[in-house]
Design a protein around this motif. Structure first.
Motif, PDB file in Angstrom:
ATOM      1  N   LEU A  67      27.714  22.212  26.780  1.00 55.07           N
ATOM      2  CA  LEU A  67      28.836  22.884  26.261  1.00 55.07           C
ATOM      3  C   LEU A  67      28.838  24.208  27.178  1.00 55.07           C
ATOM      4  CD1 LEU A  67      28.413  22.188  22.697  1.00 55.07           C
ATOM      5  CD2 LEU A  67      30.212  21.246  23.929  1.00 55.07           C
ATOM      6  N   ARG A  68      27.756  24.800  27.482  1.00 53.22           N
ATOM      7  CA  ARG A  68      27.809  26.301  28.308  1.00 53.22           C
ATOM      8  C   ARG A  68      28.543  25.899  29.487  1.00 53.22           C
ATOM      9  NH1 ARG A  68      22.031  29.052  27.429  1.00 53.22           N
ATOM     10  NH2 ARG A  68      22.655  30.088  25.347  1.00 53.22           N
ATOM     11  N   ALA A  69      28.297  24.889  30.391  1.00 55.66           N
ATOM     12  CA  ALA A  69      29.091  24.449  31.656  1.00 55.66           C
ATOM     13  C   ALA A  69      30.262  24.265  31.399  1.00 55.66           C
ATOM     14  CB  ALA A  69      28.198  23.398  31.997  1.00 55.66           C
ATOM     15  N   ASP A  70      30.776  23.440  30.228  1.00 54.50           N
ATOM     16  CA  ASP A  70      32.008  23.315  29.925  1.00 54.50           C
ATOM     17  C   ASP A  70      32.964  24.436  29.822  1.00 54.50           C
ATOM     18  OD1 ASP A  70      31.621  20.599  30.592  1.00 54.50           O
ATOM     19  OD2 ASP A  70      31.597  20.001  28.340  1.00 54.50           O
ATOM     20  N   ASN A  71      32.418  25.406  28.772  1.00 53.29           N
ATOM     21  CA  ASN A  71      32.892  26.710  28.547  1.00 53.29           C
ATOM     22  C   ASN A  71      33.035  27.681  29.875  1.00 53.29           C
ATOM     23  OD1 ASN A  71      34.046  28.625  26.899  1.00 53.29           O
ATOM     24  ND2 ASN A  71      32.027  29.522  26.503  1.00 53.29           N
ATOM     25  N   LEU A  72      31.995  27.439  30.789  1.00 54.58           N
ATOM     26  CA  LEU A  72      32.220  28.260  31.960  1.00 54.58           C
ATOM     27  C   LEU A  72      33.420  27.784  32.849  1.00 54.58           C
ATOM     28  CD1 LEU A  72      30.848  30.748  33.533  1.00 54.58           C
ATOM     29  CD2 LEU A  72      29.330  28.858  34.740  1.00 54.58           C
ATOM     30  N   LYS A  73      33.358  26.564  32.768  1.00 54.49           N
ATOM     31  CA  LYS A  73      34.631  25.835  33.894  1.00 54.49           C
ATOM     32  C   LYS A  73      35.881  26.080  33.222  1.00 54.49           C
ATOM     33  CE  LYS A  73      31.859  21.963  35.193  1.00 54.49           C
ATOM     34  NZ  LYS A  73      31.590  20.354  35.074  1.00 54.49           N
ATOM     35  N   ARG A  77      38.904  28.309  34.827  1.00 56.20           N
ATOM     36  CA  ARG A  77      40.199  27.766  34.941  1.00 56.20           C
ATOM     37  C   ARG A  77      41.260  28.768  34.105  1.00 56.20           C
ATOM     38  NH1 ARG A  77      40.460  21.888  33.338  1.00 56.20           N
ATOM     39  NH2 ARG A  77      38.354  21.997  32.637  1.00 56.20           N
ATOM     40  N   CYS A  78      40.904  29.279  32.870  1.00 58.73           N
ATOM     41  CA  CYS A  78      41.819  30.166  32.270  1.00 58.73           C
ATOM     42  C   CYS A  78      42.331  31.301  32.752  1.00 58.73           C
ATOM     43  CB  CYS A  78      41.480  30.207  30.745  1.00 58.73           C
ATOM     44  SG  CYS A  78      40.240  31.497  30.545  1.00 58.73           S
ATOM     45  N   GLY A  82      41.076  34.846  28.992  1.00 57.85           N
ATOM     46  CA  GLY A  82      39.812  35.155  28.608  1.00 57.85           C
ATOM     47  C   GLY A  82      39.296  36.470  28.979  1.00 57.85           C
ATOM     48  N   ASN A  83      39.771  37.434  29.579  1.00 56.02           N
ATOM     49  CA  ASN A  83      39.373  38.753  29.964  1.00 56.02           C
ATOM     50  C   ASN A  83      40.802  39.707  29.708  1.00 56.02           C
ATOM     51  OD1 ASN A  83      38.205  40.934  31.144  1.00 56.02           O
ATOM     52  ND2 ASN A  83      37.406  39.857  32.813  1.00 56.02           N
ATOM     53  N   THR A  84      40.448  40.211  28.669  1.00 57.56           N
ATOM     54  CA  THR A  84      41.605  41.338  28.179  1.00 57.56           C
ATOM     55  C   THR A  84      41.651  42.380  28.916  1.00 57.56           C
ATOM     56  OG1 THR A  84      39.717  42.333  26.791  1.00 57.56           O
ATOM     57  CG2 THR A  84      41.199  40.619  25.590  1.00 57.56           C
ATOM     58  N   THR A  85      40.511  42.806  29.421  1.00 56.27           N
ATOM     59  CA  THR A  85      40.794  43.899  30.417  1.00 56.27           C
ATOM     60  C   THR A  85      41.465  43.870  31.780  1.00 56.27           C
ATOM     61  OG1 THR A  85      38.343  44.619  29.642  1.00 56.27           O
ATOM     62  CG2 THR A  85      39.111  45.979  31.502  1.00 56.27           C
ATOM     63  N   LEU A  86      41.233  42.537  32.328  1.00 56.40           N
ATOM     64  CA  LEU A  86      41.971  42.208  33.367  1.00 56.40           C
ATOM     65  C   LEU A  86      43.410  41.936  33.049  1.00 56.40           C
ATOM     66  CD1 LEU A  86      39.231  39.735  35.536  1.00 56.40           C
ATOM     67  CD2 LEU A  86      40.202  42.110  36.132  1.00 56.40           C
ATOM     68  N   LEU A  87      43.703  41.221  31.854  1.00 58.43           N
ATOM     69  CA  LEU A  87      44.922  40.985  31.574  1.00 58.43           C
ATOM     70  C   LEU A  87      45.822  42.115  31.336  1.00 58.43           C
ATOM     71  CD1 LEU A  87      46.763  38.595  30.882  1.00 58.43           C
ATOM     72  CD2 LEU A  87      46.028  38.905  28.353  1.00 58.43           C
TER      73      LEU A  87
END
Length: 133
Positions: A67-73, A77-78, A82-87
């Protein structure tokens, strides 16, 4: 003979006490053996339970790692989602870019107006030259 009878009586008493003590120790030994068997049975059950729990833990860890690997992928991809600062930074850059684009368009219009005015002034100058000559 009475001495012998007394001594025999004392020895019988001692033997009876010893037999009674040995019987008590045998009973205690038997009880301890039964208790020991019960504890061994309890230990075997606990060992079995621990082995099962270890298997469950191993499988759970494998699932967690998957699940961690899937979450990282998925996070990769998103992109910015997922990163509010960059957004936020991206939104600020887009807003700044739009403002600069509007300003560029305004400056282009101003430049076109100035070119037209300049052309008009040049034309007037050209027209006034032949008249003044």
């Amino acid at each position: 003979m009475t001495e012998r009878n007394e001594e025999l009586c004392i020895l019988k008493t001692k033997v009876a006490c010893s037999v009674q003590g040995i019987s008590h120790v045998k009973e205690k030994l038997h009880f301890m053996q039964i208790e020991n068997k019960a504890k061994h049975t309890q230990l075997a059950k606990a060992d079995t339970l621990v082995a099962l729990k270890r298997e469950v833990l191993t499988r759970t860890r494998q699932v967690r790692d998957g699940l961690r690997a899937d979450n990282l992928k998925l996070q990769q991809r998103c992109g910015l989602l997922g990163n509010t600062t960059l957004l936020r930074d991206f939104e600020e850059k887009v807003d700044t870019s739009e403002c600069l684009q509007q300003r560029l368009e305004m400056l282009k219009r101003r430049h076109a107006e100035l070119i037209l005015k300049c052309a008009g002034v040049k034309q007037k100058i050209e027209q006034s030259k032949p008249e003044s000559q």
